[in-house]
Design a protein around this motif. Sequence first.
Motif, PDB file in Angstrom:
ATOM      1  N   LEU A   1      96.426  27.852 -25.601  1.00 42.09           N
ATOM      2  CA  LEU A   1      94.973  27.882 -25.714  1.00 42.09           C
ATOM      3  C   LEU A   1      94.348  26.502 -25.536  1.00 42.09           C
ATOM      4  O   LEU A   1      93.353  26.345 -24.818  1.00 42.09           O
ATOM      5  N   LEU A   2      94.928  25.505 -26.193  1.00 43.56           N
ATOM      6  CA  LEU A   2      94.356  24.168 -26.110  1.00 43.56           C
ATOM      7  C   LEU A   2      94.574  23.564 -24.726  1.00 43.56           C
ATOM      8  O   LEU A   2      93.705  22.848 -24.206  1.00 43.56           O
ATOM      9  N   LEU A   3      95.713  23.859 -24.102  1.00 48.56           N
ATOM     10  CA  LEU A   3      95.970  23.381 -22.748  1.00 48.56           C
ATOM     11  C   LEU A   3      94.975  23.998 -21.766  1.00 48.56           C
ATOM     12  O   LEU A   3      94.453  23.320 -20.871  1.00 48.56           O
ATOM     13  N   PHE A   4      94.684  25.287 -21.946  1.00 45.04           N
ATOM     14  CA  PHE A   4      93.672  25.927 -21.105  1.00 45.04           C
ATOM     15  C   PHE A   4      92.332  25.228 -21.272  1.00 45.04           C
ATOM     16  O   PHE A   4      91.631  24.965 -20.284  1.00 45.04           O
ATOM     17  N   PHE A   5      91.967  24.932 -22.503  1.00 47.65           N
ATOM     18  CA  PHE A   5      90.685  24.282 -22.748  1.00 47.65           C
ATOM     19  C   PHE A   5      90.614  22.919 -22.076  1.00 47.65           C
ATOM     20  O   PHE A   5      89.571  22.551 -21.519  1.00 47.65           O
ATOM     21  N   LEU A   6      91.700  22.160 -22.111  1.00 47.84           N
ATOM     22  CA  LEU A   6      91.706  20.842 -21.477  1.00 47.84           C
ATOM     23  C   LEU A   6      91.471  20.960 -19.973  1.00 47.84           C
ATOM     24  O   LEU A   6      90.679  20.199 -19.395  1.00 47.84           O
ATOM     25  N   PHE A   7      92.149  21.901 -19.333  1.00 46.46           N
ATOM     26  CA  PHE A   7      91.942  22.084 -17.893  1.00 46.46           C
ATOM     27  C   PHE A   7      90.552  22.666 -17.608  1.00 46.46           C
ATOM     28  O   PHE A   7      89.929  22.323 -16.594  1.00 46.46           O
ATOM     29  N   TYR A   8      90.088  23.536 -18.478  1.00 41.43           N
ATOM     30  CA  TYR A   8      88.759  24.135 -18.325  1.00 41.43           C
ATOM     31  C   TYR A   8      87.677  23.059 -18.351  1.00 41.43           C
ATOM     32  O   TYR A   8      86.697  23.111 -17.602  1.00 41.43           O
ATOM     33  N   GLU A   9      87.836  22.078 -19.216  1.00 46.86           N
ATOM     34  CA  GLU A   9      86.881  20.979 -19.302  1.00 46.86           C
ATOM     35  C   GLU A   9      87.095  19.967 -18.192  1.00 46.86           C
ATOM     36  O   GLU A   9      86.141  19.284 -17.777  1.00 46.86           O
ATOM     37  N   LEU A  10      88.323  19.856 -17.681  1.00 51.75           N
ATOM     38  CA  LEU A  10      88.609  18.879 -16.630  1.00 51.75           C
ATOM     39  C   LEU A  10      87.795  19.138 -15.371  1.00 51.75           C
ATOM     40  O   LEU A  10      87.326  18.207 -14.716  1.00 51.75           O
ATOM     41  N   GLU A  11      87.590  20.419 -15.029  1.00 51.44           N
ATOM     42  CA  GLU A  11      86.860  20.723 -13.795  1.00 51.44           C
ATOM     43  C   GLU A  11      85.362  20.449 -13.934  1.00 51.44           C
ATOM     44  O   GLU A  11      84.644  20.426 -12.925  1.00 51.44           O
ATOM     45  N   LEU A  12      84.883  20.226 -15.146  1.00 46.95           N
ATOM     46  CA  LEU A  12      83.461  20.004 -15.376  1.00 46.95           C
ATOM     47  C   LEU A  12      82.975  18.709 -14.721  1.00 46.95           C
ATOM     48  O   LEU A  12      81.953  18.703 -14.015  1.00 46.95           O
ATOM     49  N   ILE A  13      83.692  17.614 -14.919  1.00 45.73           N
ATOM     50  CA  ILE A  13      83.235  16.314 -14.437  1.00 45.73           C
ATOM     51  C   ILE A  13      83.230  16.235 -12.909  1.00 45.73           C
ATOM     52  O   ILE A  13      82.234  15.801 -12.307  1.00 45.73           O
ATOM     53  N   PRO A  14      84.327  16.626 -12.208  1.00 44.73           N
ATOM     54  CA  PRO A  14      84.261  16.579 -10.740  1.00 44.73           C
ATOM     55  C   PRO A  14      83.123  17.409 -10.163  1.00 44.73           C
ATOM     56  O   PRO A  14      82.437  16.956  -9.242  1.00 44.73           O
ATOM     57  N   LEU A  15      82.899  18.597 -10.697  1.00 49.65           N
ATOM     58  CA  LEU A  15      81.853  19.454 -10.141  1.00 49.65           C
ATOM     59  C   LEU A  15      80.474  18.849 -10.418  1.00 49.65           C
ATOM     60  O   LEU A  15      79.581  18.899  -9.546  1.00 49.65           O
ATOM     61  N   TYR A  16      80.284  18.293 -11.597  1.00 42.36           N
ATOM     62  CA  TYR A  16      79.020  17.628 -11.911  1.00 42.36           C
ATOM     63  C   TYR A  16      78.738  16.502 -10.906  1.00 42.36           C
ATOM     64  O   TYR A  16      77.631  16.390 -10.364  1.00 42.36           O
ATOM     65  N   LEU A  17      79.736  15.673 -10.644  1.00 42.80           N
ATOM     66  CA  LEU A  17      79.551  14.550  -9.722  1.00 42.80           C
ATOM     67  C   LEU A  17      79.344  15.025  -8.289  1.00 42.80           C
ATOM     68  O   LEU A  17      78.541  14.435  -7.544  1.00 42.80           O
ATOM     69  N   LEU A  18      80.039  16.075  -7.897  1.00 42.65           N
ATOM     70  CA  LEU A  18      79.896  16.589  -6.528  1.00 42.65           C
ATOM     71  C   LEU A  18      78.490  17.119  -6.275  1.00 42.65           C
ATOM     72  O   LEU A  18      77.980  17.036  -5.152  1.00 42.65           O
ATOM     73  N   ILE A  19      77.862  17.676  -7.307  1.00 48.77           N
ATOM     74  CA  ILE A  19      76.478  18.144  -7.161  1.00 48.77           C
ATOM     75  C   ILE A  19      75.513  16.967  -7.281  1.00 48.77           C
ATOM     76  O   ILE A  19      74.567  16.830  -6.497  1.00 48.77           O
TER      77      ILE A  19
ATOM     78  N   TRP B   1      93.583  28.820 -36.767  1.00 47.44           N
ATOM     79  CA  TRP B   1      93.576  28.457 -38.183  1.00 47.44           C
ATOM     80  C   TRP B   1      93.506  29.685 -39.089  1.00 47.44           C
ATOM     81  O   TRP B   1      94.206  29.763 -40.086  1.00 47.44           O
ATOM     82  N   LEU B   2      92.667  30.639 -38.747  1.00 45.64           N
ATOM     83  CA  LEU B   2      92.503  31.797 -39.622  1.00 45.64           C
ATOM     84  C   LEU B   2      93.698  32.738 -39.577  1.00 45.64           C
ATOM     85  O   LEU B   2      93.980  33.440 -40.555  1.00 45.64           O
ATOM     86  N   SER B   3      94.403  32.764 -38.452  1.00 51.34           N
ATOM     87  CA  SER B   3      95.583  33.636 -38.363  1.00 51.34           C
ATOM     88  C   SER B   3      96.845  32.944 -38.863  1.00 51.34           C
ATOM     89  O   SER B   3      97.891  33.583 -39.010  1.00 51.34           O
ATOM     90  N   GLY B   4      96.755  31.619 -39.102  1.00 48.65           N
ATOM     91  CA  GLY B   4      97.922  30.883 -39.582  1.00 48.65           C
ATOM     92  C   GLY B   4      98.975  30.639 -38.524  1.00 48.65           C
ATOM     93  O   GLY B   4     100.150  30.404 -38.851  1.00 48.65           O
ATOM     94  N   ALA B   5      98.597  30.683 -37.244  1.00 52.56           N
ATOM     95  CA  ALA B   5      99.561  30.471 -36.162  1.00 52.56           C
ATOM     96  C   ALA B   5     100.067  29.029 -36.182  1.00 52.56           C
ATOM     97  O   ALA B   5      99.302  28.096 -36.449  1.00 52.56           O
ATOM     98  N   PRO B   6     101.367  28.813 -35.914  1.00 53.68           N
ATOM     99  CA  PRO B   6     101.927  27.457 -35.972  1.00 53.68           C
ATOM    100  C   PRO B   6     101.549  26.595 -34.774  1.00 53.68           C
ATOM    101  O   PRO B   6     101.702  25.379 -34.820  1.00 53.68           O
ATOM    102  N   SER B   7     101.117  27.202 -33.684  1.00 47.52           N
ATOM    103  CA  SER B   7     100.763  26.447 -32.484  1.00 47.52           C
ATOM    104  C   SER B   7      99.688  27.205 -31.715  1.00 47.52           C
ATOM    105  O   SER B   7      99.260  28.294 -32.112  1.00 47.52           O
ATOM    106  N   PHE B   8      99.270  26.623 -30.584  1.00 48.73           N
ATOM    107  CA  PHE B   8      98.256  27.254 -29.736  1.00 48.73           C
ATOM    108  C   PHE B   8      98.865  28.162 -28.678  1.00 48.73           C
ATOM    109  O   PHE B   8      98.157  28.589 -27.759  1.00 48.73           O
ATOM    110  N   ALA B   9     100.157  28.445 -28.780  1.00 50.03           N
ATOM    111  CA  ALA B   9     100.838  29.254 -27.766  1.00 50.03           C
ATOM    112  C   ALA B   9     100.269  30.673 -27.740  1.00 50.03           C
ATOM    113  O   ALA B   9     100.109  31.308 -28.788  1.00 50.03           O
ATOM    114  N   LEU B  10      99.982  31.167 -26.547  1.00 49.56           N
ATOM    115  CA  LEU B  10      99.452  32.523 -26.397  1.00 49.56           C
ATOM    116  C   LEU B  10     100.448  33.563 -26.864  1.00 49.56           C
ATOM    117  O   LEU B  10     100.091  34.566 -27.493  1.00 49.56           O
ATOM    118  N   ALA B  11     101.724  33.347 -26.558  1.00 49.15           N
ATOM    119  CA  ALA B  11     102.740  34.364 -26.807  1.00 49.15           C
ATOM    120  C   ALA B  11     102.950  34.628 -28.290  1.00 49.15           C
ATOM    121  O   ALA B  11     103.336  35.730 -28.686  1.00 49.15           O
TER     122      ALA B  11
END
Length: 497
Positions: A129-147, A182-192
Motif C-alpha cells: 500500500l505504501l509503495l503504491f502511494f509513493l509511486f502514485y505521488e511520484l507521477e504528480l510532479i512530472p505531470l505538473y511541470l509538463l503542463i 493501524w486499525l486492523s493491526g496488520a504488521p506491514s503494508f503488504a496487500l497479501a
Amino acid sequence: MLSVLILLPLIGAALIGFLPGGIAVKTSRTLALVFAGLNFAWTIVLACQFNLGQITQQFAEFIPWIDELGLNYHLGIDGLSLPLLILNGLLTCIALYSTDEAIQRPRFYYSLILLLAVGVNGAFLAQDLLLFFLFYELELIPLYLLIAIWGGEKRGYAATKFLIYTAVSGILILASFLGMIWLSGAPSFALATLDTSVLPLTTQIILLGGILIGFGIKIPLVPFHTWLPDAHVEASTPISILLAGVLLKLGTYGLLRFGMNLLPLAWENLAPLLATWAVISVLYGSCCAIAQKDMKKMVAYSSIGHMGYILLAAAASTPLSILGATMQMVSHGLISALLFLLVGVVYKKTGSRNLDVLQGLLNPERGMPLIGSLMMLGVMASAGIPGMVGFISEFIVFRSSFPIYPIQTLVCMLGTGLTAVYFLILMNSAFFGRLSNQVLDLPRVYWSDRMPAVILAILIVIFGIQPNWLLRWSETTTTAMVKTTNVVGLNAESRRG
C-alpha cells in the motif's frame, strides 16, 4: 523482471537529463524513444510469459526495505494490471513520437515523460500500500511541470489546479491506507496479508469513503472533475494523450484494487450509491460535452462520461462486470488517445480548435481527408458502434450491470446516445461542408503526423472484431477478485452474526 519496467525509463531519464547541451536537441528525442520502446517491448515479453490460468500475482519480487515502517519493495502483476502496463508503454511511445521536434528544453521535457512512465508503471506493479502511494505521488510532479512549462496561455492556472486536486487525492488515499493498517493491526503494508474484515462496518465505510473520494478525484467523477477540462485544454497534445489514456486509469485501478478488493462489505453497502454516482457522472459529462465549442474540451468532458461506465460496472461487482470495467479502461485509453491526437493534428495545421471557425476539413482536395476519416472512426468507437472496441466494452458493462441495477444501467445507456450527439456536432461543424475561409491554406499533413493515429485506429478495430485477444488476459483475475471479495464479505458477516 518487473523492476525492468521501472529501471528502464528511470535510466533513460537520467541519461537524457545529463546529456551535454550541444547534442541534447538531436539525441534526447531519440534516446527517449529508444528507452520507451524498450519499456513497451518488455511489457510484451511479460505478456508472452504470462500464465493466463494463474490467480496469484506473477513475476513477484520482494525486497525488505524499511522494517520500522512496514514498507517493502514488493512488485507483482496480474490480469488487472498487465493490460494497463501495456497500454502505458504504447501510449508513452506515441506521446514521445508525437512531440514537436522543436520542443523547448528537450532534455527536461523528455526526462519528465520518462519519469512519468516510472511512476505509472510502479503504481500498477506495487503490491504494498505504501509503495503504491509513493509511486502514485511520484507521477504528480512530472505531470505538473509538463503542463506548467509546455502548456497553453493559462497553463499556470491549470497546472496549479491539477496539483491541488491531486494532492488532496493523495492525502485522502494515504489516510485511508494508514487507517486500514493501524486499525486492523496488520504488521506491514503488504496487500497479501491485510485483513480488513476484522473492522466494524462503520469503520470500513469511513475508510472506503476516503478511497472513493481520493480516487474519484483522479478518475475524475463529478463533482471532483473540474481540474480535468482545464488541464486538457492547456496541456500539449502528447500530455493530453497520457493524461486521458493512462493517468485517469490510476483512479479506476485504485477503486478496484484497494476499494472493492480490500473493503468488500463496505463496498457492497455503498454499491447502490456508487451506481447512482456513475449515472450522474455519465449524464453530466455528456451534457457538458454537448455545450462545448472547443474540440479538446469536448473530448475532455466525454472522458468524464465514459469513466462513469467503469464505476457502474464496479458497483455491480460481478465477474463479468469487473471484466467489462477492465476492458473499458483499455478501450477508453485507446479511443481517447486517438481523439486527442487527431485534435492535436487539427490544431497544429489550422491554429484553431473552435467549432465556429473550423469547417470542411474532410475536403478531399484541400482539407484533411485521412485525419477526418480517422476522427470519424474514433467518434464512432467512442459512441459504441459495433465492430469497434468501444462497443464491446460498453456492451459487457451494460449486460453485466443490468441484472443488478436495471434503472441506473438504462440511464447510463443514454450516455451512449448523448455521445453520438456531441460527436455528431463535432464532425458536422469541423469536417463537413465547405472549407471555411479561415483555414483555406492548410499546411500539408505528413505521414509522420498520421502514423500514430493509424496504429491506434487499427488496434481499436482489431480488438472490436476479436475482443478475446484482450479479454483473455484479465478473465481469470477478475473472476478470482470477485469470488475472493464475496468470501471475505460473507466471513465478516458471519463473524458479526
